[in-house]
Design a protein around this motif. Sequence first.
Motif, PDB file in Angstrom:
ATOM      1  N   THR A   1       0.692  -1.138  -0.041  1.00  0.00           N
ATOM      2  CA  THR A   1      -0.035   0.072  -0.005  1.00  0.00           C
ATOM      3  C   THR A   1       0.746   1.433  -0.008  1.00  0.00           C
ATOM      4  OG1 THR A   1      -0.185   0.128   2.340  1.00  0.00           O
ATOM      5  CG2 THR A   1      -1.651  -1.306   1.205  1.00  0.00           C
ATOM      6  N   VAL A   2       0.196   2.246  -0.187  1.00  0.00           N
ATOM      7  CA  VAL A   2       1.222   3.550  -0.226  1.00  0.00           C
ATOM      8  C   VAL A   2       0.113   4.507   0.670  1.00  0.00           C
ATOM      9  CG1 VAL A   2       2.032   3.328  -2.445  1.00  0.00           C
ATOM     10  CG2 VAL A   2      -0.239   4.627  -2.124  1.00  0.00           C
ATOM     11  N   ASP A   3       0.669   5.906   1.081  1.00  0.00           N
ATOM     12  CA  ASP A   3       0.045   6.540   1.767  1.00  0.00           C
ATOM     13  C   ASP A   3      -0.799   7.576   0.875  1.00  0.00           C
ATOM     14  OD1 ASP A   3      -0.906   8.822   3.449  1.00  0.00           O
ATOM     15  OD2 ASP A   3       1.289   9.475   3.993  1.00  0.00           O
ATOM     16  N   THR A   4      -1.859   7.361   1.121  1.00  0.00           N
ATOM     17  CA  THR A   4      -2.939   8.044  -0.241  1.00  0.00           C
ATOM     18  C   THR A   4      -3.077   9.617   0.307  1.00  0.00           C
ATOM     19  OG1 THR A   4      -4.750   7.472   1.288  1.00  0.00           O
ATOM     20  CG2 THR A   4      -4.220   6.050  -0.444  1.00  0.00           C
ATOM     21  N   ALA A   5      -2.366  10.091   1.082  1.00  0.00           N
ATOM     22  CA  ALA A   5      -2.434  11.492   1.368  1.00  0.00           C
ATOM     23  C   ALA A   5      -1.599  12.264   0.184  1.00  0.00           C
ATOM     24  CB  ALA A   5      -1.998  12.055   2.736  1.00  0.00           C
ATOM     25  N   GLY A   6      -0.514  11.538  -0.350  1.00  0.00           N
ATOM     26  CA  GLY A   6       0.190  11.856  -1.135  1.00  0.00           C
ATOM     27  C   GLY A   6       0.944  13.327  -1.145  1.00  0.00           C
ATOM     28  N   VAL A   7       1.679  13.719  -2.096  1.00  0.00           N
ATOM     29  CA  VAL A   7       2.257  15.008  -2.151  1.00  0.00           C
ATOM     30  C   VAL A   7       2.264  15.432  -3.579  1.00  0.00           C
ATOM     31  CG1 VAL A   7       4.619  16.392  -1.668  1.00  0.00           C
ATOM     32  CG2 VAL A   7       4.081  14.602  -0.248  1.00  0.00           C
ATOM     33  N   MET A   8       1.584  16.688  -3.974  1.00  0.00           N
ATOM     34  CA  MET A   8       1.669  17.005  -5.166  1.00  0.00           C
ATOM     35  C   MET A   8       2.993  17.950  -5.433  1.00  0.00           C
ATOM     36  SD  MET A   8       1.181  19.518  -7.816  1.00  0.00           S
ATOM     37  CE  MET A   8       0.253  21.207  -7.131  1.00  0.00           C
ATOM     38  N   VAL A   9       3.885  17.072  -6.200  1.00  0.00           N
ATOM     39  CA  VAL A   9       5.258  17.742  -6.104  1.00  0.00           C
ATOM     40  C   VAL A   9       5.438  18.888  -7.319  1.00  0.00           C
ATOM     41  CG1 VAL A   9       6.214  15.540  -5.344  1.00  0.00           C
ATOM     42  CG2 VAL A   9       5.767  15.897  -7.913  1.00  0.00           C
ATOM     43  N   SER A  10       4.438  18.763  -8.173  1.00  0.00           N
ATOM     44  CA  SER A  10       4.485  19.914  -9.277  1.00  0.00           C
ATOM     45  C   SER A  10       3.629  20.020 -10.132  1.00  0.00           C
ATOM     46  CB  SER A  10       6.038  19.713 -10.221  1.00  0.00           C
ATOM     47  OG  SER A  10       6.242  20.938 -11.081  1.00  0.00           O
ATOM     48  N   HIS A  11       3.168  21.166 -10.696  1.00  0.00           N
ATOM     49  CA  HIS A  11       2.193  21.566 -11.688  1.00  0.00           C
ATOM     50  C   HIS A  11       2.976  20.913 -13.045  1.00  0.00           C
ATOM     51  CE1 HIS A  11      -0.644  23.305 -14.577  1.00  0.00           C
ATOM     52  NE2 HIS A  11       0.425  23.888 -14.997  1.00  0.00           N
ATOM     53  N   VAL A  12       2.245  20.016 -13.733  1.00  0.00           N
ATOM     54  CA  VAL A  12       3.038  19.643 -15.036  1.00  0.00           C
ATOM     55  C   VAL A  12       1.691  19.432 -15.959  1.00  0.00           C
ATOM     56  CG1 VAL A  12       4.256  17.866 -16.323  1.00  0.00           C
ATOM     57  CG2 VAL A  12       5.112  18.547 -14.085  1.00  0.00           C
ATOM     58  N   ALA A  13       1.606  20.109 -17.074  1.00  0.00           N
ATOM     59  CA  ALA A  13       0.590  20.109 -17.819  1.00  0.00           C
ATOM     60  C   ALA A  13       0.763  18.802 -18.782  1.00  0.00           C
ATOM     61  CB  ALA A  13       0.387  21.195 -18.912  1.00  0.00           C
ATOM     62  N   GLN A  14      -0.493  17.961 -18.875  1.00  0.00           N
ATOM     63  CA  GLN A  14      -0.708  16.738 -19.508  1.00  0.00           C
ATOM     64  C   GLN A  14       0.394  15.762 -19.365  1.00  0.00           C
ATOM     65  OE1 GLN A  14      -3.373  16.736 -23.033  1.00  0.00           O
ATOM     66  NE2 GLN A  14      -2.626  18.933 -23.290  1.00  0.00           N
ATOM     67  N   PRO A  15       0.763  15.308 -18.320  1.00  0.00           N
ATOM     68  CA  PRO A  15       1.988  14.238 -18.121  1.00  0.00           C
ATOM     69  C   PRO A  15       1.686  12.969 -18.714  1.00  0.00           C
ATOM     70  CG  PRO A  15       0.775  14.551 -16.000  1.00  0.00           C
ATOM     71  CD  PRO A  15       0.151  15.494 -16.848  1.00  0.00           C
ATOM     72  N   ARG A  16       1.867  12.997 -19.998  1.00  0.00           N
ATOM     73  CA  ARG A  16       1.629  11.497 -20.763  1.00  0.00           C
ATOM     74  C   ARG A  16       2.514  10.417 -20.315  1.00  0.00           C
ATOM     75  NH1 ARG A  16      -1.448  11.055 -25.451  1.00  0.00           N
ATOM     76  NH2 ARG A  16      -1.953  13.080 -25.046  1.00  0.00           N
ATOM     77  N   TRP A  17       3.594  10.696 -19.891  1.00  0.00           N
ATOM     78  CA  TRP A  17       4.530   9.521 -19.644  1.00  0.00           C
ATOM     79  C   TRP A  17       5.571  10.126 -18.491  1.00  0.00           C
ATOM     80  CZ3 TRP A  17       4.229   4.536 -21.354  1.00  0.00           C
ATOM     81  CH2 TRP A  17       5.498   3.806 -20.913  1.00  0.00           C
ATOM     82  N   LEU A  18       5.664   9.024 -17.447  1.00  0.00           N
ATOM     83  CA  LEU A  18       6.712   9.374 -16.548  1.00  0.00           C
ATOM     84  C   LEU A  18       7.910   8.377 -16.328  1.00  0.00           C
ATOM     85  CD1 LEU A  18       4.449  10.223 -13.271  1.00  0.00           C
ATOM     86  CD2 LEU A  18       5.171  11.850 -15.134  1.00  0.00           C
ATOM     87  N   ALA A  19       9.288   8.836 -16.569  1.00  0.00           N
ATOM     88  CA  ALA A  19      10.326   8.209 -16.508  1.00  0.00           C
ATOM     89  C   ALA A  19      10.963   8.594 -15.225  1.00  0.00           C
ATOM     90  CB  ALA A  19      11.323   8.535 -17.825  1.00  0.00           C
ATOM     91  N   VAL A  20      11.438   7.257 -14.440  1.00  0.00           N
ATOM     92  CA  VAL A  20      12.099   7.503 -13.028  1.00  0.00           C
ATOM     93  C   VAL A  20      13.609   7.413 -13.452  1.00  0.00           C
ATOM     94  CG1 VAL A  20      12.361   6.640 -10.848  1.00  0.00           C
ATOM     95  CG2 VAL A  20       9.956   6.848 -11.912  1.00  0.00           C
ATOM     96  N   ALA A  21      14.388   8.341 -13.020  1.00  0.00           N
ATOM     97  CA  ALA A  21      15.710   8.226 -13.302  1.00  0.00           C
ATOM     98  C   ALA A  21      16.269   9.112 -12.436  1.00  0.00           C
ATOM     99  CB  ALA A  21      16.062   8.331 -14.981  1.00  0.00           C
ATOM    100  N   ASP A  22      17.673   8.899 -12.308  1.00  0.00           N
ATOM    101  CA  ASP A  22      18.622   9.965 -11.452  1.00  0.00           C
ATOM    102  C   ASP A  22      19.095  11.010 -12.585  1.00  0.00           C
ATOM    103  OD1 ASP A  22      20.264  11.413  -9.877  1.00  0.00           O
ATOM    104  OD2 ASP A  22      21.640   9.795  -9.367  1.00  0.00           O
ATOM    105  N   ALA A  23      18.340  12.077 -12.954  1.00  0.00           N
ATOM    106  CA  ALA A  23      18.617  12.757 -13.959  1.00  0.00           C
ATOM    107  C   ALA A  23      19.750  13.733 -13.514  1.00  0.00           C
ATOM    108  CB  ALA A  23      17.421  13.845 -14.356  1.00  0.00           C
ATOM    109  N   ASP A  24      19.930  14.202 -12.378  1.00  0.00           N
ATOM    110  CA  ASP A  24      20.985  15.086 -12.213  1.00  0.00           C
ATOM    111  C   ASP A  24      22.246  14.552 -11.473  1.00  0.00           C
ATOM    112  OD1 ASP A  24      19.838  14.594  -9.884  1.00  0.00           O
ATOM    113  OD2 ASP A  24      19.435  16.685  -9.027  1.00  0.00           O
ATOM    114  N   VAL A  25      22.342  13.025 -11.409  1.00  0.00           N
ATOM    115  CA  VAL A  25      23.516  12.401 -10.742  1.00  0.00           C
ATOM    116  C   VAL A  25      23.814  12.779  -9.498  1.00  0.00           C
ATOM    117  CG1 VAL A  25      25.397  11.267 -11.866  1.00  0.00           C
ATOM    118  CG2 VAL A  25      24.205  12.326 -13.420  1.00  0.00           C
TER     119      VAL A  25
END
Length: 527
Positions: free
Chosen positions: A352-376
């Motif tokens: 399960t997850v904590d359904t309270a959640g955190v809205m981390v950012s406004h992003v218009a129409q996020p069609r795909w999410l890639a999880v990666a260490d983008a800034d190393v």
Amino acid sequence: MSIRALMHRSSSGPVRALCAAFVLTASFSSASAQIVFEPPVDSDGGNHAVRVLVGDVDGDRIPDALTAHEFFSVGDATLSRGLGGGAFGPPSTIALGEAGRTLRHLADFDEDGDLDLLTIGGNVPPLNVAVLLGDGLGGFGPPLGINSNQKGPIDAEVGDFDGDDHLDVAILNEAVLFLPGDLVVVFGNGDGTFGRPVAVEASHFDGFSTEHVMRVGDTTGDGFDDITYSSSASFFTPTYVSNGDGTFTQATCGPGTCTPILDLAYELVDMNGDGRADAVTPDRILIAKPSGMFSAGQFIGSTFVPIAVGVGDFDGDGLPDVAVGRNGTFTETDPNETLGDVMVYRGLGDGTVDTAGVMVSHVAQPRWLAVADADVDGRQDIVAARFQNAGNSLSTLLNFTYAPGSAWLDLGNALPGSNGAPILLADGTLIVGEPYSVSLKNGLPNGAGKLFVGLTPLFAPFKQGVMVPRPDVFFGPVPLDATGSVSFGGAFPPGASGATIWLQWWLPESGGPVGWAASSGVRAQVP
């Protein structure tokens, strides 16, 4: 000089004020840390982005972004090289060899240490599923076709289905001209070549207007990857369990009921630590049964329309968390729609997850999410592909979550303004002589703010928000720049060992929902 006087000094006053406050001790708070992301770093990914793959394809150890576009966008898939700090350079076209081809995966098929590209699309087999071998410099070779079936591919996934440590490819083909679709696997040789397709399911997919999505993962916990798919036209969402020898068995439900996946966006990840990959969709978590099928799990729910999902350990506790991209409306094909956001739900380790959640950012129409260490920096970030009729269709959300044992602890309780939720970001070990910094981001552009510093916590309602610190001292108003940001810092002074302090920005804002906005609160504990 008193602390209050220091707080009102100009120039280096903010730095001196914060240092002065640190020398006063207070009781320790046991509040739980929040997941924290910086405001998005937008980059040019080309118009109408619908999928993004992130990985280092040019050998500079900085992740790059490969973006797929909606069919009516001009040009093929694009490569945007990583610039560092989560930003990507201008897109360049990737020659995929045939019109209509799109991206599926980055993986090392020839085991030379360079990432290769798996693509699908087009009408000519075997090239309608192809591998393009990477040269390690950002280039890819000609497509090597691997789908001899005469049908059109809907999806392709990567896994090791026979346990030989070489990557294989599962291909989901749709029906063509009244011929049924099928599911096949091509087994990799480890050198970038593949054997002929082996049928897993010979005739089921009804094709035509039906959408199908396939995923690969070890749903039985036996060490071999299995194959699942979901369909928009049926509650039939089977699992094909690998026998480890190149053959597959369709899973049966067994005792109890099974729950279909249904969603056309999902990931297979072990969410409860039992070794079996569960199905995580944008609004549900389904738990894998020993058979490889799924039982009903947690419903996450959403007031916005969830359309994308990504899974990663964002808070560094070793447990998978869930990121959900949400659209503002049910319309997914309007390139001018500006509503949408990305939510992150903390994984609890039990499925399960904590359904309270955190809205981390406004992003218009996020069609795909890639999880990666983008800034190393060792933390997993999120790169969102945005379906926008604009160049800045890639939004990188940099993870700023404080690691366990950090001197800083984010306490949440932000009050959003017209520019979203302001964020207080702090950095440094709070060891004498070492640098530290305190920043505000996502405030009102060219606005002003006050930093409140408390020697004890308050957590009391204030201006329809929550005032986290007791406002013992404050400084400001401090002008914000054109991005709604301000930052200051310095070398940490001696004499503050054992101190605890609470900080929060408050911003008067006539255009905000209640006339005020407030950052998340942060607690600092000096070692």
